[in-house]
Design an enzyme around this catalytic site. Structure first.
Site, short mmCIF file in Angstrom:
data_model
loop_
_atom_site.label_atom_id
_atom_site.label_comp_id
_atom_site.label_asym_id
_atom_site.label_seq_id
_atom_site.Cartn_x
_atom_site.Cartn_y
_atom_site.Cartn_z
N ASP A 99 0.80 -1.23 0.00
CA ASP A 99 0.00 0.00 0.00
C ASP A 99 0.83 1.27 0.00
OD1 ASP A 99 1.04 -0.06 2.61
OD2 ASP A 99 -0.77 -0.99 3.41
N GLU A 121 -0.35 -9.15 -1.27
CA GLU A 121 -0.87 -8.67 0.01
C GLU A 121 -2.10 -7.78 -0.23
OE1 GLU A 121 1.69 -7.80 3.74
OE2 GLU A 121 0.93 -5.84 3.11
N GLU A 135 -2.00 4.92 3.53
CA GLU A 135 -1.97 3.52 3.07
C GLU A 135 -3.35 2.92 2.85
OE1 GLU A 135 1.99 4.38 4.91
OE2 GLU A 135 -0.10 4.78 5.47
N HIS A 211 7.22 4.44 13.42
CA HIS A 211 7.45 5.25 12.23
C HIS A 211 6.18 5.74 11.55
CE1 HIS A 211 6.35 1.51 10.21
NE2 HIS A 211 6.14 2.22 9.13
N ARG A 213 3.16 7.55 9.97
CA ARG A 213 2.97 8.98 9.75
C ARG A 213 1.98 9.58 10.74
NH1 ARG A 213 4.16 12.31 5.35
NH2 ARG A 213 4.95 10.48 4.24
N HIS A 244 14.09 4.45 12.51
CA HIS A 244 13.63 4.72 11.16
C HIS A 244 14.66 5.57 10.43
CE1 HIS A 244 10.84 6.32 8.00
NE2 HIS A 244 10.43 5.08 8.06
#
Length: 388
Positions: A99, A121, A135, A211, A213, A244
């Site tokens: 994604d 996936e 995503e 990590h 967003r 990250h």
């Protein structure tokens, strides 16, 4: 023309590299297939390093577009670059995973070029269009233009059917990350690995990542403070915070953790070293979707520092728990895991199932076979057996 089918495999981020590497390896074993790895540049050098863990390298490397910190500029730039690469020389199919912006751009470029799109996936859904952002929207848009949906679980298949995807275009394969993480964890460490030397082999290990967003800023700082609090309470436990690549994200979680003797801040960790660390952990604290799946390969409990998750199978099985990003909730949930009988001595079996809800380690083989079926080279493969 040699009769082989040229399949463009689009890889932009480290998780994509991990999850598609076993698929490329399987396609390389097929006489009819000519897989071509296309690196979009989204994660740059870390993708090259991750692919090298699997003995692979990209045949086509694009340059990350300017303004890559903007989702809009990143996606637009990737779409333009990938559209050109898919047309010359022409690909017979394009494979995308998950994604990310690279996956969305690859799927759209394939669709605009009338090239069949295979989505590895497929079917993960949180039910909240803005969480995870972007995503959840990306994966829904990819589904609209995909010709073949390779769902990791039957729950993912049900999501697709509910959205109107024809059942005949969906195959339940298991998740390719299980293939990848188990193989990587079995590789011997490099001689003199400094991280393994610092950590040692005796202390119980907790692996931490952050990590997402939607967690940037205050939520990630709260996660860091929760780990700092746990490190004070449990000096016998070693905490490894796998940083990250984004320095702002890394700084936010690490600002509370410096000078803690049982906290290691190694920076980005090579994938094979990460897999070995995860395999010997007693707990993972993460907002990563991939780690929720990878931890399940080793039966390791996961505290998911998010408000929802599209990996519902882990929650349903008891392997994962949603704990959000409040410091007190994370600490309380970790304490509950630590008091579990034997959890810190390495002898706990816990209330966790032995069967991995995300697959049996043969997902990549099914994905390659599904591509063969798409081209008429082999019969339709069966869905993963025994999965509910």
């Amino acid at each position: 023309m040699n009769g082989r089918r040229r399949i463009a495999i689009v890889v932009g981020t480290r998780p994509e590299a991990v999850k598609l590497a076993p698929v490329v390896q399987e396609l390389n074993r097929r006489s009819w297939a000519e897989p071509v790895l296309v690196a979009t540049g989204q994660h740059g050098e870390v993708v090259r390093d991750t692919l090298s863990c699997f003995g692979l390298c990209a045949q086509v490397e694009l340059t990350a577009p300017p303004g890559a910190d903007s989702v809009t500029e990143l996606t637009a730039g990737l779409l333009s670059g990938l559209g050109e690469r898919l047309r010359a020389p022409a690909a017979h199919a394009v494979v995308v995973q998950g994604d990310t912006a690279s996956a969305l751009a690859g799927a759209m470029a394939g669709f605009y070029s009338s090239i069949p799109v295979v989505h590895v996936e497929a079917g993960l859904r949180s039910g909240d269009l803005r969480n995870p952002f972007p995503e959840e929207a990306n994966r829904r848009m990819i589904a609209e233009v995909s010709d073949l949906h390779l769902a990791p679980t039957r729950a993912a298949r049900r999501n697709l059917v509910a959205e109107g995807v024809a059942a005949g275009r969906i195959l339940v394969t298991g998740n390719t990350v299980i293939d990848a993480v188990v193989a990587a964890s079995r590789r011997p460490p490099a001689a003199g690995d400094p991280l393994l030397h610092r950590i040692g082999n005796s202390a119980p290990l907790v692996l931490v990542t952050a990590h997402r967003r939607e967690n940037w800023g205050a939520p990630i700082r709260r996660i860091g403070r929760a780990v700092a609090s746990l490190s004070h309470q449990y000096p016998e436990v070693t905490f490894v915070v796998a940083a990250h690549m984004n320095p702002l994200v890394r700084t936010a979680i690490e600002e509370s953790l410096h000078d803690r003797p049982n906290v290691h801040l190694p920076g980005p960790i090579p994938y094979d070293a990460f897999a070995r660390l995860l395999a010997r952990s007693v707990l993972a604290i993460t907002d990563s979707g991939g780690i929720q799946e990878e931890a399940a390969a080793f039966g390791i409990p996961v505290l998911v520092t998010r408000d929802n998750t599209e990996r519902t199978e882990g929650i349903d099985s008891g392997l994962a728990r949603l704990v959000g990003t409040q410091e007190s909730e994370i600490v309380a949930a970790a304490e509950k895991e630590f008091v579990r009988e034997g959890a810190l001595s390495g002898t706990a079996n816990g209330p966790y199932p032995r069967r991995n809800p995300y697959g049996d380690g043969r997902a990549a083989r099914r994905c390659a076979a599904a591509c063969g079926w798409l081209f008429g080279h082999s019969p339709r493969p069966s869905d993963i057996p025994g999965e509910r």
